[in-house]
Design a protein around this motif. Structure first.
Motif, PDB file in Angstrom:
ATOM      1  N   LEU A  34       0.838  -1.202   0.000  1.00  0.00           N
ATOM      2  CA  LEU A  34       0.000   0.000   0.000  1.00  0.00           C
ATOM      3  C   LEU A  34       0.872   1.249   0.000  1.00  0.00           C
ATOM      4  O   LEU A  34       0.654   2.179  -0.792  1.00  0.00           O
ATOM      5  N   VAL A  35       1.877   1.268   0.863  1.00  0.00           N
ATOM      6  CA  VAL A  35       2.745   2.440   0.957  1.00  0.00           C
ATOM      7  C   VAL A  35       3.609   2.583  -0.290  1.00  0.00           C
ATOM      8  O   VAL A  35       3.679   3.664  -0.881  1.00  0.00           O
ATOM      9  N   ASP A  36       4.259   1.488  -0.720  1.00  0.00           N
ATOM     10  CA  ASP A  36       5.190   1.562  -1.855  1.00  0.00           C
ATOM     11  C   ASP A  36       4.497   1.773  -3.197  1.00  0.00           C
ATOM     12  O   ASP A  36       5.043   2.464  -4.068  1.00  0.00           O
ATOM     13  N   SER A  37       3.324   1.184  -3.378  1.00  0.00           N
ATOM     14  CA  SER A  37       2.679   1.219  -4.692  1.00  0.00           C
ATOM     15  C   SER A  37       1.630   2.313  -4.850  1.00  0.00           C
ATOM     16  O   SER A  37       1.279   2.658  -5.974  1.00  0.00           O
ATOM     17  N   ILE A  38       1.106   2.817  -3.754  1.00  0.00           N
ATOM     18  CA  ILE A  38       0.035   3.814  -3.863  1.00  0.00           C
ATOM     19  C   ILE A  38       0.437   5.144  -3.228  1.00  0.00           C
ATOM     20  O   ILE A  38       0.427   6.187  -3.884  1.00  0.00           O
ATOM     21  N   ILE A  39       0.806   5.107  -1.942  1.00  0.00           N
ATOM     22  CA  ILE A  39       1.045   6.360  -1.227  1.00  0.00           C
ATOM     23  C   ILE A  39       2.340   7.039  -1.675  1.00  0.00           C
ATOM     24  O   ILE A  39       2.340   8.245  -1.962  1.00  0.00           O
ATOM     25  N   MET A  40       3.447   6.309  -1.748  1.00  0.00           N
ATOM     26  CA  MET A  40       4.724   6.928  -2.139  1.00  0.00           C
ATOM     27  C   MET A  40       4.693   7.481  -3.564  1.00  0.00           C
ATOM     28  O   MET A  40       5.213   8.580  -3.799  1.00  0.00           O
ATOM     29  N   PRO A  41       4.099   6.785  -4.564  1.00  0.00           N
ATOM     30  CA  PRO A  41       4.010   7.408  -5.888  1.00  0.00           C
ATOM     31  C   PRO A  41       3.189   8.703  -5.877  1.00  0.00           C
ATOM     32  O   PRO A  41       3.512   9.648  -6.604  1.00  0.00           O
ATOM     33  N   ASN A  78       8.934   7.393   6.149  1.00  0.00           N
ATOM     34  CA  ASN A  78       8.342   6.099   5.776  1.00  0.00           C
ATOM     35  C   ASN A  78       7.655   5.444   6.967  1.00  0.00           C
ATOM     36  O   ASN A  78       6.563   4.880   6.834  1.00  0.00           O
ATOM     37  N   PHE A  79       8.276   5.511   8.139  1.00  0.00           N
ATOM     38  CA  PHE A  79       7.660   4.955   9.340  1.00  0.00           C
ATOM     39  C   PHE A  79       6.326   5.644   9.626  1.00  0.00           C
ATOM     40  O   PHE A  79       5.324   4.982   9.909  1.00  0.00           O
ATOM     41  N   LEU A  80       6.316   6.973   9.564  1.00  0.00           N
ATOM     42  CA  LEU A  80       5.081   7.713   9.834  1.00  0.00           C
ATOM     43  C   LEU A  80       3.998   7.395   8.804  1.00  0.00           C
ATOM     44  O   LEU A  80       2.821   7.269   9.150  1.00  0.00           O
ATOM     45  N   ILE A  81       4.391   7.234   7.545  1.00  0.00           N
ATOM     46  CA  ILE A  81       3.423   6.899   6.499  1.00  0.00           C
ATOM     47  C   ILE A  81       2.860   5.499   6.739  1.00  0.00           C
ATOM     48  O   ILE A  81       1.649   5.275   6.637  1.00  0.00           O
ATOM     49  N   ILE A  82       3.722   4.554   7.077  1.00  0.00           N
ATOM     50  CA  ILE A  82       3.271   3.185   7.344  1.00  0.00           C
ATOM     51  C   ILE A  82       2.359   3.166   8.573  1.00  0.00           C
ATOM     52  O   ILE A  82       1.304   2.516   8.572  1.00  0.00           O
ATOM     53  N   ALA A  83       2.734   3.896   9.628  1.00  0.00           N
ATOM     54  CA  ALA A  83       1.909   3.944  10.831  1.00  0.00           C
ATOM     55  C   ALA A  83       0.546   4.561  10.524  1.00  0.00           C
ATOM     56  O   ALA A  83      -0.489   4.062  10.982  1.00  0.00           O
ATOM     57  N   ALA A  84       0.532   5.637   9.731  1.00  0.00           N
ATOM     58  CA  ALA A  84      -0.743   6.273   9.375  1.00  0.00           C
ATOM     59  C   ALA A  84      -1.589   5.339   8.520  1.00  0.00           C
ATOM     60  O   ALA A  84      -2.801   5.213   8.736  1.00  0.00           O
ATOM     61  N   ALA A  85      -0.970   4.668   7.549  1.00  0.00           N
ATOM     62  CA  ALA A  85      -1.716   3.738   6.702  1.00  0.00           C
ATOM     63  C   ALA A  85      -2.294   2.607   7.532  1.00  0.00           C
ATOM     64  O   ALA A  85      -3.463   2.232   7.372  1.00  0.00           O
ATOM     65  N   LEU A  86      -1.507   2.064   8.441  1.00  0.00           N
ATOM     66  CA  LEU A  86      -1.984   0.985   9.300  1.00  0.00           C
ATOM     67  C   LEU A  86      -3.140   1.465  10.169  1.00  0.00           C
ATOM     68  O   LEU A  86      -4.147   0.769  10.316  1.00  0.00           O
ATOM     69  N   TYR A  87      -3.029   2.668  10.714  1.00  0.00           N
ATOM     70  CA  TYR A  87      -4.092   3.187  11.575  1.00  0.00           C
ATOM     71  C   TYR A  87      -5.381   3.428  10.789  1.00  0.00           C
ATOM     72  O   TYR A  87      -6.448   2.973  11.185  1.00  0.00           O
ATOM     73  N   PHE A  88      -5.272   4.136   9.662  1.00  0.00           N
ATOM     74  CA  PHE A  88      -6.480   4.529   8.936  1.00  0.00           C
ATOM     75  C   PHE A  88      -7.085   3.396   8.108  1.00  0.00           C
ATOM     76  O   PHE A  88      -8.281   3.401   7.840  1.00  0.00           O
ATOM     77  N   VAL A  89      -6.274   2.412   7.710  1.00  0.00           N
ATOM     78  CA  VAL A  89      -6.788   1.324   6.876  1.00  0.00           C
ATOM     79  C   VAL A  89      -7.197   0.110   7.706  1.00  0.00           C
ATOM     80  O   VAL A  89      -8.109  -0.611   7.328  1.00  0.00           O
ATOM     81  N   VAL A  91      -6.726  -0.194  11.825  1.00  0.00           N
ATOM     82  CA  VAL A  91      -7.124   0.008  13.213  1.00  0.00           C
ATOM     83  C   VAL A  91      -8.453   0.754  13.319  1.00  0.00           C
ATOM     84  O   VAL A  91      -9.368   0.311  14.030  1.00  0.00           O
ATOM     85  N   MET A  92      -8.573   1.878  12.643  1.00  0.00           N
ATOM     86  CA  MET A  92      -9.794   2.677  12.752  1.00  0.00           C
ATOM     87  C   MET A  92     -11.029   1.910  12.253  1.00  0.00           C
ATOM     88  O   MET A  92     -12.035   1.854  12.959  1.00  0.00           O
ATOM     89  N   PRO A  93     -10.975   1.277  11.068  1.00  0.00           N
ATOM     90  CA  PRO A  93     -12.151   0.493  10.654  1.00  0.00           C
ATOM     91  C   PRO A  93     -12.461  -0.678  11.595  1.00  0.00           C
ATOM     92  O   PRO A  93     -13.627  -0.968  11.852  1.00  0.00           O
ATOM     93  N   MET A  94     -11.432  -1.310  12.134  1.00  0.00           N
ATOM     94  CA  MET A  94     -11.655  -2.423  13.060  1.00  0.00           C
ATOM     95  C   MET A  94     -12.329  -1.923  14.332  1.00  0.00           C
ATOM     96  O   MET A  94     -13.251  -2.563  14.851  1.00  0.00           O
ATOM     97  N   ASN A  95     -11.893  -0.773  14.853  1.00  0.00           N
ATOM     98  CA  ASN A  95     -12.534  -0.203  16.042  1.00  0.00           C
ATOM     99  C   ASN A  95     -13.995   0.140  15.770  1.00  0.00           C
ATOM    100  O   ASN A  95     -14.855  -0.073  16.630  1.00  0.00           O
ATOM    101  N   LYS A  96     -14.295   0.655  14.579  1.00  0.00           N
ATOM    102  CA  LYS A  96     -15.684   0.975  14.219  1.00  0.00           C
ATOM    103  C   LYS A  96     -16.521  -0.303  14.155  1.00  0.00           C
ATOM    104  O   LYS A  96     -17.663  -0.328  14.610  1.00  0.00           O
ATOM    105  N   MET A  97     -15.949  -1.374  13.605  1.00  0.00           N
ATOM    106  CA  MET A  97     -16.672  -2.645  13.527  1.00  0.00           C
ATOM    107  C   MET A  97     -16.937  -3.197  14.931  1.00  0.00           C
ATOM    108  O   MET A  97     -18.024  -3.709  15.200  1.00  0.00           O
ATOM    109  N   ILE A  98     -15.961  -3.086  15.824  1.00  0.00           N
ATOM    110  CA  ILE A  98     -16.133  -3.575  17.194  1.00  0.00           C
ATOM    111  C   ILE A  98     -17.203  -2.766  17.913  1.00  0.00           C
ATOM    112  O   ILE A  98     -18.054  -3.326  18.619  1.00  0.00           O
ATOM    113  N   GLU A  99     -17.195  -1.426  17.733  1.00  0.00           N
ATOM    114  CA  GLU A  99     -18.219  -0.583  18.353  1.00  0.00           C
ATOM    115  C   GLU A  99     -19.610  -0.951  17.838  1.00  0.00           C
ATOM    116  O   GLU A  99     -20.563  -1.041  18.621  1.00  0.00           O
ATOM    117  N   ALA A 100     -19.737  -1.164  16.526  1.00  0.00           N
ATOM    118  CA  ALA A 100     -21.037  -1.527  15.950  1.00  0.00           C
ATOM    119  C   ALA A 100     -21.505  -2.874  16.492  1.00  0.00           C
ATOM    120  O   ALA A 100     -22.681  -3.048  16.825  1.00  0.00           O
TER     121      ALA A 100
END
Length: 147
Positions: A34-41, A78-89, A91-100
Motif C-alpha cells: 500500500l505504501v510503496d505502490s500507492i502512497i509513495m508514488p 516512511n515509518f510515519l506513512i506506514i503507521a498512518a496507513a496501518l491506523y487509517f486502513v 485500526v480505525m475500521p476495526m474499532n468501528k466494527m467492534i463498536e457496531a
C-alpha cells in the motif's frame, strides 16, 4: 523442568503473542505494498522526488565518508506513512466494527467486568446481610465487630 516449560508455552498470552507475530508477518506485505505502490508514488508526484536520501548529505573528510541526514529523514517519514496507513486502513475500521458489534449485542465497554468469584462473594454477603440480626454491608455496625 519440562512441566514448567509446558505450562509456560500453553499460557494464553504466549499463544496470543505467537499468533500476533505470525499474522503481523503475513500482514506486513499488505501495508508495505500500500505504501510503496500507492502512497509513495502519490507523494513523489506531488513533491517531485520519492525520498529525502540526497537531502542534507555532505562529505566528511576525504574518500567516501558521507553524513546523510536525508536517509534518516526518509526512514522516519516512511515509518510515519506506514503507521498512518496501518491506523487509517486497519485500526480505525476495526474499532468501528467492534463498536457496531457491541451496540448490536448491547455490550457496554465502559462497564466493569466482575470476576465470578467476586460476584459470588458479593451475593453471599448481601444475602447474609438481609437476614435478621445481621448488619447491612457498609453500616457502622458492620465495620465495628464490637458494636
Amino acid at each position: 523442568m519440562l512441566q514448567g516449560f509446558k505450562e509456560f508455552i500453553m499460557k494464553g498470552n504466549v499463544i496470543d503473542l505467537a499468533v500476533a507475530v505470525i499474522i503481523g508477518g503475513a500482514f506486513a506485505p499488505v501495508i508495505t505494498t500500500l505504501v510503496d505502490s500507492i502512497i509513495m508514488p502519490l507523494i513523489s508526484g506531488l513533491i517531485g522526488f520519492p525520498s529525502f536520501d540526497e537531502f542534507l548529505r555532505f562529505q566528511v573528510g576525504e574518500g567516501s565518508n558521507y553524513v546523510a541526514f536525508g536517509a534518516w529523514l526518509t526512514v522516519i517519514v516512511n515509518f510515519l506513512i506506514i503507521a498512518a496507513a496501518l491506523y487509517f486502513v486497519v485500526v480505525m475500521p476495526m474499532n468501528k466494527m467492534i463498536e457496531a458489534r457491541n451496540r448490536r449485542l448491547g455490550i457496554d465497554p465502559d462497564e466493569e467486568e466482575v470476576e465470578p468469584n467476586v460476584a459470588l462473594l458479593t451475593e453471599i454477603r448481601d444475602l447474609l446481610a438481609g437476614q435478621p440480626g445481621n448488619p447491612a454491608p457498609g453500616s457502622a455496625a458492620a465495620k465495628d465487630p464490637n458494636a
